[in-house]
Design an enzyme around this catalytic site. Sequence first.
Site, PDB file in Angstrom:
ATOM      1  CG  HIS B  17     -33.473 -76.935 -75.724  1.00  0.00           C
ATOM      2  ND1 HIS B  17     -32.603 -77.295 -76.723  1.00  0.00           N
ATOM      3  CD2 HIS B  17     -33.915 -75.691 -76.028  1.00  0.00           C
ATOM      4  CE1 HIS B  17     -32.537 -76.297 -77.614  1.00  0.00           C
ATOM      5  NE2 HIS B  17     -33.312 -75.317 -77.207  1.00  0.00           N
ATOM      6  CD  GLU B  20     -32.678 -80.724 -75.886  1.00  0.00           C
ATOM      7  OE1 GLU B  20     -33.369 -80.313 -76.830  1.00  0.00           O
ATOM      8  OE2 GLU B  20     -31.458 -80.470 -75.781  1.00  0.00           O
ATOM      9  NE  ARG B  58     -36.642 -76.734 -78.651  1.00  0.00           N
ATOM     10  CZ  ARG B  58     -35.583 -77.463 -79.007  1.00  0.00           C
ATOM     11  NH1 ARG B  58     -35.406 -78.653 -78.496  1.00  0.00           N
ATOM     12  NH2 ARG B  58     -34.700 -77.007 -79.871  1.00  0.00           N
ATOM     13  CG  HIS B 109     -28.380 -78.905 -76.713  1.00  0.00           C
ATOM     14  ND1 HIS B 109     -29.539 -78.188 -76.679  1.00  0.00           N
ATOM     15  CD2 HIS B 109     -27.383 -78.025 -76.471  1.00  0.00           C
ATOM     16  CE1 HIS B 109     -29.265 -76.917 -76.441  1.00  0.00           C
ATOM     17  NE2 HIS B 109     -27.961 -76.785 -76.307  1.00  0.00           N
ATOM     18  CE1 TYR B 155     -28.194 -70.798 -87.310  1.00  0.00           C
ATOM     19  CE2 TYR B 155     -25.862 -70.690 -86.776  1.00  0.00           C
ATOM     20  CZ  TYR B 155     -26.867 -70.987 -87.663  1.00  0.00           C
ATOM     21  OH  TYR B 155     -26.562 -71.480 -88.899  1.00  0.00           O
ATOM     22  CD  GLU B 169     -28.765 -81.802 -80.329  1.00  0.00           C
ATOM     23  OE1 GLU B 169     -29.657 -82.245 -79.593  1.00  0.00           O
ATOM     24  OE2 GLU B 169     -28.677 -80.608 -80.696  1.00  0.00           O
ATOM     25  CE1 TYR B 286     -34.659 -78.069 -83.671  1.00  0.00           C
ATOM     26  CE2 TYR B 286     -33.594 -79.294 -85.429  1.00  0.00           C
ATOM     27  CZ  TYR B 286     -33.515 -78.468 -84.331  1.00  0.00           C
ATOM     28  OH  TYR B 286     -32.289 -78.038 -83.889  1.00  0.00           O
TER      29      TYR B 286
END
Lengths: 309, 309
Positions: B17, B20, B58, B109, B155, B169, B286
Amino acid sequence: METSVKVKDVIVLGGTHGDEMSGVCLVRKWLNGSPLTAKTCEVIPYLSNVEAIKLCRRYKDCDLNRQFTEENLKSVLADTELSYEVKRAREMNEKFAEMNGSTFILDLHNTTSNSQVCLIVEELDGFSLHMCRYIQQAFPKGVCRIWILGGSVEYGDTRCMVKRGIAIEVGPQPQAVVRADIMDLQEKAVNLSLEFIDKYNQGVCFDSCQIEGYKTFIKIDFPRNSQGDIAGMIHQNLQDQDWKPLTRSSTVFRRFNGDDVTLGDVIDDVGVEESVYPMFVNEAAYYEKGIAFHLTNKVHMSLPALKLE
Amino acid sequence: METSVKVKDVIVLGGTHGDEMSGVCLVRKWLNGSPLTAKTCEVIPYLSNVEAIKLCRRYKDCDLNRQFTEENLKSVLADTELSYEVKRAREMNEKFAEMNGSTFILDLHNTTSNSQVCLIVEELDGFSLHMCRYIQQAFPKGVCRIWILGGSVEYGDTRCMVKRGIAIEVGPQPQAVVRADIMDLQEKAVNLSLEFIDKYNQGVCFDSCQIEGYKTFIKIDFPRNSQGDIAGMIHQNLQDQDWKPLTRSSTVFRRFNGDDVTLGDVIDDVGVEESVYPMFVNEAAYYEKGIAFHLTNKVHMSLPALKLE
């Protein structure tokens, strides 16, 4: 004694930067069933950069808060040749600038820096300086500061439309996020602004006084490598320490190789014999502007008393 | 006893991303004169979403970390018909997936939520679960958590390229900002990952053990109005409280009209008899996915001992 005309309209702008969410959410709230009111004037909540708000970005083509220049507002270019934000500045100016000479602008902003409440005001605007002092005194000590913009310089910001106004900058809040604590600070500052205007409109006299503020004298960029990428970051000693005094020996950056960088390493001697005060420390939107933080001096100004003319 | 092959290559991804910044800055540092090394394998720092990094967003067209699906990687469409991120996923997959079967991915992340160090791992990947436990134990208690992804679900994230890997993360950090404290946590976790791999490659046996982790069972959206705009925000009691237990009576949102909303108001009874644990609380990226926070259960897993085959 300074006198001035009655304030008839207050325009409260949210989303001048589309990812600064306190203003966006507050204006939407006031537009949708929880109206923002004052006793003695009309209050107009308004979303500024509608396209950027949709994108949840600072801007679409360029920074709206720099486009209210005489050049842009009087441009003879056709709309199709203009960026979205220049067109939007012209639209807003047509709507608001000619309402009358007694309009006031409150422009709501957020920063990722630990600014708390920072009121942005022009040093020649005695009315707004009184307002800033009124707001500041209602917050606990150290929560609200006044950042004074110098003299006759015009930045092409939203306040250029109507000549009187302040920006209310609150942080820390990430871009594209709304935090309850930050929104509460923002809303309290807006309500205090309207309370001040009501008192002024009702004839209350505000005594002559001193205000303490901060004036930027230099903007400091990050260390960078030969490709222009940043080669270091805000030192952990400076992170979140907006408004705390620095001296030449204070560490301000840590290079990615681990080396510390002091303030003395990055600036000449000029003006840093005494303490200086950082602000906008690690503001996300300023990376592209080449600004890691502002360095300010603390200043004191005498204000004459203020009363409705 | 679980055995597995030697790890020959570790790919450390930053900027999957583009905004980040810890991963972006660490990878650039490792590429430019401060190389990242291990004793027993090659380490390859790599910038994932190059275009998004340039834009400091992002992503450019879509989330790169969902594009490593079998469908995308085997697509017969011409490049001109694909979004930038699908093309980039194919490029990366061609470069890395066929190196050999003994490659490991560390994907770096950041989040705006107060996650501290959160290690993301698949529950069927015994090797990586041992690594997560090893990293966790080197941090002070409460700094490092393990988020376990369920079973066989893929995913389309970067780890799909090589089958073994974890995401690291770290938060809280605003988008487009680099903070020294967050970068230090990120770098420490990476170094511990490589230390674990060196030990494993050198034949150290990791005993059977229990690990504590968290599994998402529901994602909770913000309150919204009829236009789809958010109508409330994370309650001040929940802000920054990732991983702290909630019950049905905990306040989780405050509507913009001032009303408090409890967890019991927004979810059915299912699975919330005991404490549950929020994560990704107020993660900026999100909002567009309709996620205000994840609700997780705490789980305990038994791991068999692990040794080089």
